[in-house]
Design a protein around this motif. Structure first.
Motif, PDB file in Angstrom:
ATOM      1  N   PHE A 125      -2.262  -4.348 -10.313  1.00  0.00           N
ATOM      2  CA  PHE A 125      -2.616  -4.407  -8.890  1.00  0.00           C
ATOM      3  C   PHE A 125      -1.813  -3.365  -8.118  1.00  0.00           C
ATOM      4  O   PHE A 125      -2.358  -2.581  -7.342  1.00  0.00           O
ATOM      5  CB  PHE A 125      -2.320  -5.822  -8.352  1.00  0.00           C
ATOM      6  CG  PHE A 125      -2.825  -6.048  -6.948  1.00  0.00           C
ATOM      7  CD1 PHE A 125      -2.201  -5.479  -5.862  1.00  0.00           C
ATOM      8  CD2 PHE A 125      -3.959  -6.837  -6.735  1.00  0.00           C
ATOM      9  CE1 PHE A 125      -2.672  -5.693  -4.562  1.00  0.00           C
ATOM     10  CE2 PHE A 125      -4.440  -7.037  -5.443  1.00  0.00           C
ATOM     11  CZ  PHE A 125      -3.785  -6.466  -4.364  1.00  0.00           C
ATOM     12  N   HIS A 126      -0.546  -3.347  -8.389  1.00  0.00           N
ATOM     13  CA  HIS A 126       0.331  -2.421  -7.673  1.00  0.00           C
ATOM     14  C   HIS A 126       0.001  -0.970  -7.994  1.00  0.00           C
ATOM     15  O   HIS A 126      -0.014  -0.112  -7.115  1.00  0.00           O
ATOM     16  CB  HIS A 126       1.791  -2.722  -8.030  1.00  0.00           C
ATOM     17  CG  HIS A 126       2.756  -1.945  -7.195  1.00  0.00           C
ATOM     18  ND1 HIS A 126       3.268  -0.740  -7.600  1.00  0.00           N
ATOM     19  CD2 HIS A 126       3.264  -2.178  -5.961  1.00  0.00           C
ATOM     20  CE1 HIS A 126       4.066  -0.271  -6.645  1.00  0.00           C
ATOM     21  NE2 HIS A 126       4.081  -1.119  -5.646  1.00  0.00           N
ATOM     22  N   GLU A 127      -0.282  -0.713  -9.247  1.00  0.00           N
ATOM     23  CA  GLU A 127      -0.617   0.652  -9.655  1.00  0.00           C
ATOM     24  C   GLU A 127      -1.899   1.133  -8.984  1.00  0.00           C
ATOM     25  O   GLU A 127      -1.985   2.265  -8.516  1.00  0.00           O
ATOM     26  CB  GLU A 127      -0.802   0.717 -11.177  1.00  0.00           C
ATOM     27  CG  GLU A 127       0.489   0.791 -11.946  1.00  0.00           C
ATOM     28  CD  GLU A 127       0.285   0.603 -13.440  1.00  0.00           C
ATOM     29  OE1 GLU A 127       1.273   0.353 -14.128  1.00  0.00           O
ATOM     30  OE2 GLU A 127      -0.883   0.717 -13.899  1.00  0.00           O
ATOM     31  N   MET A 128      -2.889   0.277  -8.979  1.00  0.00           N
ATOM     32  CA  MET A 128      -4.167   0.660  -8.375  1.00  0.00           C
ATOM     33  C   MET A 128      -4.013   0.849  -6.870  1.00  0.00           C
ATOM     34  O   MET A 128      -4.596   1.762  -6.282  1.00  0.00           O
ATOM     35  CB  MET A 128      -5.225  -0.403  -8.674  1.00  0.00           C
ATOM     36  CG  MET A 128      -5.686  -0.414 -10.107  1.00  0.00           C
ATOM     37  SD  MET A 128      -6.413   1.172 -10.603  1.00  0.00           S
ATOM     38  CE  MET A 128      -5.191   1.758 -11.751  1.00  0.00           C
ATOM     39  N   TYR A 129      -3.257  -0.017  -6.273  1.00  0.00           N
ATOM     40  CA  TYR A 129      -3.019   0.113  -4.840  1.00  0.00           C
ATOM     41  C   TYR A 129      -2.366   1.464  -4.545  1.00  0.00           C
ATOM     42  O   TYR A 129      -2.803   2.214  -3.680  1.00  0.00           O
ATOM     43  CB  TYR A 129      -2.119  -1.026  -4.342  1.00  0.00           C
ATOM     44  CG  TYR A 129      -1.709  -0.877  -2.890  1.00  0.00           C
ATOM     45  CD1 TYR A 129      -2.616  -1.143  -1.861  1.00  0.00           C
ATOM     46  CD2 TYR A 129      -0.433  -0.414  -2.552  1.00  0.00           C
ATOM     47  CE1 TYR A 129      -2.257  -0.971  -0.532  1.00  0.00           C
ATOM     48  CE2 TYR A 129      -0.066  -0.248  -1.225  1.00  0.00           C
ATOM     49  CZ  TYR A 129      -0.985  -0.527  -0.220  1.00  0.00           C
ATOM     50  OH  TYR A 129      -0.624  -0.347   1.094  1.00  0.00           O
ATOM     51  N   THR A 130      -1.331   1.763  -5.282  1.00  0.00           N
ATOM     52  CA  THR A 130      -0.587   2.988  -5.037  1.00  0.00           C
ATOM     53  C   THR A 130      -1.412   4.225  -5.378  1.00  0.00           C
ATOM     54  O   THR A 130      -1.483   5.173  -4.593  1.00  0.00           O
ATOM     55  CB  THR A 130       0.713   2.982  -5.870  1.00  0.00           C
ATOM     56  OG1 THR A 130       1.478   1.838  -5.506  1.00  0.00           O
ATOM     57  CG2 THR A 130       1.516   4.238  -5.592  1.00  0.00           C
ATOM     58  N   ALA A 131      -2.046   4.210  -6.529  1.00  0.00           N
ATOM     59  CA  ALA A 131      -2.753   5.405  -6.985  1.00  0.00           C
ATOM     60  C   ALA A 131      -3.987   5.689  -6.137  1.00  0.00           C
ATOM     61  O   ALA A 131      -4.233   6.830  -5.748  1.00  0.00           O
ATOM     62  CB  ALA A 131      -3.149   5.249  -8.450  1.00  0.00           C
ATOM     63  N   GLU A 132      -4.760   4.657  -5.860  1.00  0.00           N
ATOM     64  CA  GLU A 132      -6.034   4.910  -5.201  1.00  0.00           C
ATOM     65  C   GLU A 132      -5.977   4.810  -3.682  1.00  0.00           C
ATOM     66  O   GLU A 132      -6.546   5.643  -2.979  1.00  0.00           O
ATOM     67  CB  GLU A 132      -7.093   3.946  -5.766  1.00  0.00           C
ATOM     68  CG  GLU A 132      -7.328   4.209  -7.245  1.00  0.00           C
ATOM     69  CD  GLU A 132      -8.391   3.320  -7.886  1.00  0.00           C
ATOM     70  OE1 GLU A 132      -8.961   3.738  -8.888  1.00  0.00           O
ATOM     71  OE2 GLU A 132      -8.628   2.203  -7.365  1.00  0.00           O
ATOM     72  N   LEU A 133      -5.323   3.788  -3.206  1.00  0.00           N
ATOM     73  CA  LEU A 133      -5.330   3.614  -1.755  1.00  0.00           C
ATOM     74  C   LEU A 133      -4.228   4.409  -1.057  1.00  0.00           C
ATOM     75  O   LEU A 133      -4.473   5.076  -0.057  1.00  0.00           O
ATOM     76  CB  LEU A 133      -5.228   2.123  -1.411  1.00  0.00           C
ATOM     77  CG  LEU A 133      -6.398   1.274  -1.924  1.00  0.00           C
ATOM     78  CD1 LEU A 133      -6.256  -0.176  -1.480  1.00  0.00           C
ATOM     79  CD2 LEU A 133      -7.740   1.845  -1.450  1.00  0.00           C
ATOM     80  N   VAL A 134      -3.012   4.353  -1.591  1.00  0.00           N
ATOM     81  CA  VAL A 134      -1.910   5.081  -0.943  1.00  0.00           C
ATOM     82  C   VAL A 134      -2.014   6.580  -1.228  1.00  0.00           C
ATOM     83  O   VAL A 134      -2.121   7.396  -0.309  1.00  0.00           O
ATOM     84  CB  VAL A 134      -0.542   4.545  -1.416  1.00  0.00           C
ATOM     85  CG1 VAL A 134       0.593   5.336  -0.772  1.00  0.00           C
ATOM     86  CG2 VAL A 134      -0.413   3.068  -1.100  1.00  0.00           C
ATOM     87  N   ASN A 135      -1.978   6.926  -2.501  1.00  0.00           N
ATOM     88  CA  ASN A 135      -1.877   8.338  -2.871  1.00  0.00           C
ATOM     89  C   ASN A 135      -3.161   9.128  -2.642  1.00  0.00           C
ATOM     90  O   ASN A 135      -3.118  10.312  -2.364  1.00  0.00           O
ATOM     91  CB  ASN A 135      -1.485   8.470  -4.344  1.00  0.00           C
ATOM     92  CG  ASN A 135      -0.078   7.952  -4.607  1.00  0.00           C
ATOM     93  OD1 ASN A 135       0.648   7.615  -3.668  1.00  0.00           O
ATOM     94  ND2 ASN A 135       0.295   7.880  -5.857  1.00  0.00           N
TER      95      ASN A 135
END
Length: 594
Positions: free
Chosen positions: A382-392
């Motif tokens: 969840f955290h990875e997807m949030y960071t990779a797709e939404l944040v980055n």
RNA sequence: GCCGAUGUAGCUCAGCUGGUUAGAGCGAGGGAUUCAUAAGCCCUAGGUCGGCGGUUCGAAUCCGCCCAUCGGCACCA
């Protein structure tokens, strides 16, 4: 019989059993349906999104008795809880049906009466393994698994029988086979459809549709000793909510007084008289048949076989498609009460509290068990997807474009000086006028955006939320790549260089327009954040004038519907000079190791 | 037991009707940059494409067997 409208779409979730507590499964089904409903509205289609609660049955009766309250009181309480919970997910359902509402009860009775009148119902004897303590029947396989002993009391199950009314499902073997052959996309994913076809080949048996061993249900018309078995009652919600059986109920003279004792029908609707039912039908019946029944795989048989057969018997149109998703598992383990590893409401709330509602919706819609395989829910993922797709990607791309327009263009939408010649990002590998070539030769942004929109539309049509989302993300990846390649921040080093500044403006104009288009495509997934983006990027290009937002409005709210999708999703709709602001959409979240 | 599916890089998966050096995203390592949320971009990972056998000029892609995992099997929402 209603005639459907081509410009309308009806999507449903199953109605949720009030004996359950809301958990990730309910959240998932409802959210993905909501994404689709929003996407449908966004495209300008009159869309009706239905969810609700299933409130009858022995289990509800038993739970209520255990608590010393009426079944209706229990249903009221839990239906309210479901409505509250679903509300926290940003769900835009147009109605929330409850099977204890008079409008539903009246139409169910009318439909059953019609089924009987058409010879689709017979009286028969049901035999099964009965748990006297639990007052429940078990299936043959389940009874065998249990060693023919009650899982609760340990006492032997008894062979019991009762007279029931049966739906003559067996009569529909041939019609169903013909229907499936003619509609190979009826059930998706394909693997599920194959399962249905396989079981169909084994032959169909009639199914009991009434019970006599409990009282909490809709009285079977013509024989008050029987109540309608819950799943028949439940399936019919899809048409009763739309008033499809209104005319039938009124003509058969079925009145509310036939409702079971204690049914006070709380909640939203309280239609009880003929006129109200007629009004319901007038407003909604053309939405039937449903475009999508979104369900979990555990209830596929009912939806893919029994439900179509019932509709055939009633001479009503069949739903167009059924999408049966799979299950979430938790950290590689099946979720179960005994394991205590259910992703429950408090857990969901924690995620939403930390990452935001849109992030939760995003994970549900893009990483969930949409196809045949189960999906694993992992905190790290969840955290990875949030960071990779939404944040980055999404957040950062919007941020850097907004920032550059602020720095180099005074915060207003710049002019693309090449408009009129070519709005491209480099016509071919050579690029244009000294501008570095894009990574692909197909980077004319108008075409690129148009292709993304087309991909998105087709994907949505097939309920491929992952592909639809990717179409938008790829657009942003291209923007990032284009910026890196053209390096407007270098060209802008010397503001007095008019030629370079013109290029900068052209580049940023293209980026800004493209980011906005991507934002539109992401709107169904990320309604709050993409609304924020739309506001920052030129305000309201073509959305809903009434509510001043490009968020997809509810069609049922007068005067507030989606704008012209062709315009909304078109490249170049931000007028030159419009205010463009840098905006921070998704904050970086530090993950504390747990 | 019956029916069906899946098994491809650390992870999640693409690879249609067989054909140049097996791909993407994420993660990891390295590099060049700085507009941006220390994000974005570039390079790298040398994975027997579950195992064995067969068909073929040639198979991850077709066939058979085996192993492993999973799903469905009716009254359960």
């Amino acid at each position: 019989m209603p005639s459907s409208r081509a410009d309308a779409a009806f999507i449903t979730t199953p109605i949720y059993y009030v004996n359950d507590r809301p958990h990730i499964g309910h959240a998932y089904t409802t959210i993905i349906s909501d994404v689709w409903a929003r996407a449908s509205r966004l495209q300008g289609r009159s869309t009706f999104f239905l969810t609700g609660t299933d409130e009858h049955g022995a289990k509800v009766e038993k739970s209520a008795t255990a608590r010393g309250i009426t079944p209706q009181a229990l249903a009221d309480e839990n239906a309210a809880e479901f409505q509250r919970v679903l509300g926290t997910f940003g769900i835009t359902c147009d109605d929330f049906i409850r099977t204890t509402q008079p409008r539903h009860i009246r139409q169910v009775q009318a439909f059953l009466k019609a089924l009987a009148a058409r010879g689709a119902v017979t009286l028969g004897t049901f035999q099964g393994w009965y748990d006297e303590g639990q007052e429940e029947y078990y299936t043959e396989t389940r009874a065998k698994d249990l060693g023919y002993k009650s899982p609760i009391s340990g006492r032997d199950l008894v062979r019991a029988s009762e007279d029931n009314y049966y739906f003559r499902l067996s009569q529909f073997q041939k019609p169903l086979e013909a229907f499936f052959a003619a509609n190979p996309g009826f059930v998706q994913p394909q693997g599920r459809f194959n399962e249905v076809l396989g079981r169909l080949r084994d032959g169909l048996q009639d199914v009991p549709i009434t019970r006599t061993n409990f009282a909490w249900g809709i009285p079977f018309p013509g024989d008050g000793r029987h109540v309608v078995y819950v799943w028949i009652d439940a399936l019919l919600n899809y048409v009763t909510a739309m008033g499809v059986g209104a005319e039938l109920a009124n003509s058969l003279g079925i009145a509310e007084s036939t409702a079971p004792e204690g049914s006070t029908a709380g909640g939203t609707g309280h239609e009880s008289d003929d006129a109200t039912l007629a009004a319901l039908a007038a407003a909604r019946s053309t939405y039937w048949p449903a475009q999508y029944h979104v369900i979990g795989k555990e209830i596929l048989w009912f939806h893919a076989v029994i439900w179509p057969a019932m509709l055939m018997a009633l001479e009503l149109p069949l739903p167009r498609r059924i999408h049966a998703h799979s299950f979430w598992i938790a950290d590689g383990q099946k979720m179960s009460k005994s394991m205590g590893n259910f992703i429950d409401l408090p857990t969901i709330d924690r995620y939403i509290g930390t990452y935001g509602l849109d992030a939760w919706r995003w994970y549900m819609a893009t990483q969930g068990p949409l196809q045949a395989a189960d999906a694993d829910f992992r905190a790290a993922h969840f955290h990875e997807m949030y960071t990779a797709e939404l944040v980055n990607l999404v957040g950062n791309c919007a941020s850097r474009v907004g920032a550059m327009v602020g720095k180099y263009c005074g915060g207003t939408m710049p002019m693309d000086s090449r408009v009129g010649r070519s709005v491209d990002a480099g016509a071919g590998a050579a690029g244009v006028a000294g501008m570095p070539a894009p990574r692909d030769a197909i980077q004319c942004w108008v075409v690129r955006c148009g292709a993304a929109v087309a991909t998105w539309r087709e994907a949505m049509e097939d309920f491929d939320l992952v592909l639809a989302a990717r179409a938008a993300l790829d657009l942003l990846r291209d923007v990032d790549a284009y910026i890196n390649r053209t390096e407007p921040f270098k060209l802008a080093k010397d503001p007095s260089n008019a030629e370079n500044m013109s290029k900068v403006h052209s580049i940023l104009a293209q980026c800004t327009q493209t980011v906005r288009v991507a934002g539109v495509l992401l709107l169904p997934f990320l309604p709050e954040k993409m609304d924020q983006l739309a506001q920052a990027f030129g305000g309201v290009p073509a959305g809903c004038a009434a509510c001043g937002s490009v968020s997809i409005a509810r069609v049922t709210e007068a005067g507030c519907s989606a704008g012209d999708f062709a315009a909304l999703a078109r490249y170049g709709e931000i007028p030159v000079g419009a205010a463009i602001a840098k905006t921070a959409l998704f904050p970086r979240i530090e993950r504390k190791e747990s």
